[in-house]
Design an enzyme around this catalytic site. Structure first.
Site, PDB file in Angstrom:
ATOM      1  N   ASP A  51       1.104   7.015   0.582  1.00 26.12           N
ATOM      2  CA  ASP A  51       0.140   8.059   0.924  1.00 26.12           C
ATOM      3  C   ASP A  51      -0.528   8.639  -0.316  1.00 26.12           C
ATOM      4  O   ASP A  51      -0.056   8.469  -1.431  1.00 26.12           O
ATOM      5  CB  ASP A  51       0.843   9.182   1.690  1.00 26.12           C
ATOM      6  CG  ASP A  51       1.372   8.685   3.026  1.00 26.12           C
ATOM      7  OD1 ASP A  51       0.707   7.846   3.653  1.00 26.12           O
ATOM      8  OD2 ASP A  51       2.462   9.139   3.439  1.00 26.12           O
ATOM      9  N   TYR A 109      12.910   4.416  -1.842  1.00 25.81           N
ATOM     10  CA  TYR A 109      12.081   5.553  -2.235  1.00 25.81           C
ATOM     11  C   TYR A 109      12.954   6.587  -2.928  1.00 25.81           C
ATOM     12  O   TYR A 109      14.122   6.747  -2.580  1.00 25.81           O
ATOM     13  CB  TYR A 109      11.450   6.217  -1.000  1.00 25.81           C
ATOM     14  CG  TYR A 109      10.225   5.514  -0.475  1.00 25.81           C
ATOM     15  CD1 TYR A 109       8.962   5.808  -0.994  1.00 25.81           C
ATOM     16  CD2 TYR A 109      10.314   4.585   0.556  1.00 25.81           C
ATOM     17  CE1 TYR A 109       7.828   5.178  -0.497  1.00 25.81           C
ATOM     18  CE2 TYR A 109       9.187   3.946   1.061  1.00 25.81           C
ATOM     19  CZ  TYR A 109       7.940   4.254   0.526  1.00 25.81           C
ATOM     20  OH  TYR A 109       6.823   3.635   1.015  1.00 25.81           O
TER      21      TYR A 109
END
Lengths: 240, 240
Positions: A51, A109
């Site tokens: 994003d 992540y």
């Protein structure tokens, strides 16, 4: 020939990895660098979007080219035409059916929280949250692990499958930081940051520890605390 | 009341510290934050300009205000209205004739060179130069120390005094970096980066070690190698 490339980037100034209709994605910049280098159009296929504002240490993409160049020539040639905030780390020839997205086995992540106030030099790469109760947080992390419908932790897209598996979610605490590591085959849009927002709310006493399970069970996004900021999130590595 | 403030900033996206006619200086952003916080116009007076793209860990400015606020209130109030790349580190009341520029006794600048290739996360704050010969460089550094006419290492402004004193110029080498530290009461525009450009040229064998003294003696800027990039330079501290 098909090639697999690993790329790091500072996501601050970009609209995410993927090409966008009205904004510059990191993919656009990399494709332009390929064009400048090779005078040919090379389309790159990322392992997934990140994003707006999210960073990557090890994003992966594949591309096809008939140019018989060495790994080193690809890396140097593309990096020489990229801004400093985007660096190709490696390029390797792979078999012709390798696919950066379909073949990804695990994504890792990392979310970075600093205990102390940041400096202008660290603020791009971490979020400052003071007084996180690590005992409370450690007790909540296992609630997210395993296979769940994470509809309460994503932007709802009708008809889309929202079941995902988090293989592990761990917290490493240092003198200065709290670092959370998420491992799973794939994640929904905003899922990591939305879970982090909930963990932060619980860890700072703004939400009850039971909220995590409640959102998973009710799938009610209106219960979910604000999504954590993009600047603390790194796509660390993709395993094939 | 007069106040002294210390501020850190990531200079990458700004046209330097000082207000400019056609570009946004860091001073403009700080003055706007003061205005948003206090609803009054507060003019800040910096210890000196830093050039476009140069960073600061400890830039200093003074300002006057009749608002009877504590140091902590000033710091929090202004920081709450500043972007993440600019952080006020401290505000202290000083005597009424304190002047950030006139009273500065020593400025310390640091120039950071990485031996390895940078990452997207370090590239904003260092310059990558491989194979610097530190023996050659260490032999040249004393040439710059002391009082000299540095006309060959600045942008010439007619009639301006170009004599300055470098109190010390040292190199600290770590496993990953070369860090140069300049100390002096004041520096000419581009002087530190222009000297660094010459040091880099000499250290990488692109220029003869004798060039440093030659530029100082002839004051001929056409001999001077390219100015080193702004992103490696930090105004580290100002001593009063």
């Amino acid at each position: 020939m098909r090639y697999k490339a690993v790329v790091s980037y500072d996501g601050t100034d970009y609209a995410g990895f993927q090409s966008q209709r009205n904004a510059v994605g990191i993919q656009d910049i990399i494709e332009k660098a390929f064009r400048l280098m090779t005078q040919t159009d090379i389309r790159i296929h990322g392992a997934g979007r990140t994003d707006k504002g999210v960073h990557a240490k090890g994003q992966v993409f594949h591309f096809d080219s008939d140019l018989p160049l060495t790994s080193e020539t690809w890396v140097r040639g593309v990096n020489g035409r990229l801004p400093n905030g985007i660096r190709i780390r490696s390029v390797h020839e792979v078999h012709a059916r390798f696919h950066a997205r379909h073949d990804a086995k695990e994504k890792i992540y990392r979310y970075v929280i600093s205990k102390g106030e940041g400096t202008p030099f660290s603020n791009r790469y971490e979020v400052h949250v003071k007084d996180i109760d690590t005992d409370v947080v450690r007790a909540v992390l296992p609630v997210f692990e395993g296979t769940h419908d994470f509809r309460g932790f994503t932007k709802l897209v009708k008809g889309k499958d929202t079941v995902r598996t988090i293989r592990s979610l761990t917290l490493k605490e240092t003198r200065t930081h709290h670092v959370f590591t998420f491992r799973g085959q794939s994640f929904l849009r905003y899922m990591v940051r939305s879970i982090m927002g909930t963990i932060i709310a619980i860890g700072t006493g703004q939400a009850d520890p039971g909220l995590a399970r409640e959102i998973l069970e009710t799938k009610d996004r209106s219960l979910t605390p604000p999504t954590a900021e993009a600047r603390g999130l790194f796509l660390e590595r993709i395993i094939y």
